[in-house]
Write an enzyme that holds these catalytic residues in place. Structure first.
Site, short mmCIF file in Angstrom:
data_model
loop_
_atom_site.label_atom_id
_atom_site.label_comp_id
_atom_site.label_asym_id
_atom_site.label_seq_id
_atom_site.Cartn_x
_atom_site.Cartn_y
_atom_site.Cartn_z
N ASN A 27 0.95 -1.19 -0.03
CA ASN A 27 -0.17 0.08 0.11
C ASN A 27 0.99 1.27 0.05
OD1 ASN A 27 0.87 0.39 2.63
ND2 ASN A 27 -0.75 -0.44 3.61
N ASP A 216 -9.39 -9.20 0.30
CA ASP A 216 -8.65 -8.26 1.11
C ASP A 216 -8.65 -6.93 0.47
OD1 ASP A 216 -6.75 -7.70 3.27
OD2 ASP A 216 -5.54 -7.10 1.58
#
Ligand code: COA
Length: 341
Positions: A27, A216
């Site tokens: 991320n 996810d």
């Protein structure tokens, strides 16, 4: 994934070649996505269980992921760190294989190694001639009798849990116009994906790891929309994969927030498969799971999260159920942390 070690022990083990984590695995804060780790775990489990199930002469098969036990993400893995994945077959029933997988992250500049994740997965061998046919598993040889006893207890426990768990067939998430911040409708999100060959095994059904990675991703979007900070996956509840999703199907993955504690968010993720061009089958729920996310500051410290505002009766009911799961897991963790008498 390449394999660096062939099975040497009776119970069979495998270590995959270490892999360096790259920006596309992570991320914006540089933490590797929980989904990427779940995908690595599933790949290692699929290799070792398929190898085991083909270790005797007989009908050739491929091992399909049937279940992943609840798993906690113990420490973050960052870009530039090296992931080490090791897997071991720990139990076999007549038609299923239990695999335990450990993921370590290594900082190659400092030499520090940390346990990132420990997961338990169950695979079922499916015949290559007909992937709807379940085959028998060659029994594994245990070095100690207690290993078999302990494995049988885990097998019985998950079987019982599967029978007791109510099938989550709630409605999928419908968009709501102009939702208020902090409501369920505000952060609910869906992703629609056409299942292509790169998502599938050679036998035309989706890898469990691909589905978990997409799940996810959706849960992460819901969490980020709700709290507008960097977020990380803290845990995933047990997931059962009830039915194969085949190449060419369209899957809709929907996520909605169910509960917030002071510093955590629970997100329910539903996976629905639509055969689209196959008239012989209707749209069906292929999997569902609860993901828990934590919000992080720029320095990587956990932050309080905005409290969810459940509006409808269903949302209030789901909130209370989420609170029950949260309190149960918290009590379990505290029990584990207490010193043994
Ligand atoms: N978790 C763990 N084991 C499971 C399971 C689950 N969710 N569902 C079935 N099993 C085990 C059973 O215990 C049984 O083993 P046993 O006889 O040793 O006890 C074995 O699977 C076969 O069970 P059976 O009832 O004959 O088969 P089924 O009709 O339940 O089918 C699967 C089992 C796994 C083949 C089926 O659920 C399936 O196709 N699931 C999807 C697999 C897949 O595509 N995975 C990727 C997901 S994206």
């Amino acid at each position: 994934m390449q394999i660096s070690k062939l099975p040497g022990h009776h119970r069979g083990n495998l270590s995959t070649l270490p892999g360096i984590m790259r920006p596309d695995d992570a991320n914006v804060a540089g933490n590797v996505h929980g989904g990427t780790i779940l995908k690595m775990i599933e790949e290692a489990g699929a290799i070792i269980s398929t190898r085991h199930c083909n270790s005797q002469n007989g009908e050739r098969c491929v091992a399909a992921l049937a279940r992943v036990e609840r798993t906690d993400f113990l420490s973050p893995m960052c870009i530039g760190e090296v992931a080490h994945v090791s897997a071991e077959i720990t139990y076999t029933s007549k038609h299923s294989v239990e695999v335990q997988v450990n993921v370590m992250s290594e900082n190659i500049l400092t030499g520090t190694k940390k346990l990132t994740n420990k997961a338990t997965l169950w695979y079922v061998p499916l015949s290559l001639k007909n992937v709807d046919k379940v085959l028998e598993v060659p029994p594994v040889v245990y070095s100690r009798q207690e290993q078999e006893e302990e494995g049988r207890k885990r097998y019985e426990a998950q079987k019982l849990e599967r029978m007791e768990t109510k099938w989550r067939n709630g409605d999928i998430v419908q968009p709501v116009p102009n939702p208020e911040p902090n409501t369920v409708s505000y952060s609910q999100s869906s992703l629609i994906h056409l299942v292509g060959p790169s998502d599938c095994t050679l036998h035309g059904f989706v890898h469990g790891g691909v589905t978990m990675k997409l799940m996810d991703e959706v849960a992460g979007i819901v969490a980020a929309r709700h709290c507008k900070t960097n977020i990380v996956t803290a845990s995933v509840d047990a997931i059962n994969f009830h039915d194969k999703i085949r190449k060419g199907y369209v899957i809709t993955i929907s996520g909605r927030m169910t509960f917030t504690s002071n510093k955590s968010m629970e997100i329910e993720v539903l996976v629905d498969a639509d055969p689209v061009v196959d008239n012989s089958q209707k749209r069906y729920r292929a999997a569902s799971a609860f993901f828990t996310y934590v919000s992080l500051s720029q320095e990587g410290k956990s932050l309080p999260v905005p409290q969810l505002v459940p509006e409808t009766e269903d949302e209030k009911k789901r909130f209370e159920e989420g609170k029950g799961r949260y309190l149960q897991m918290k009590a379990k963790r505290q029990g584990q942390a207490e010193p043994q008498p």
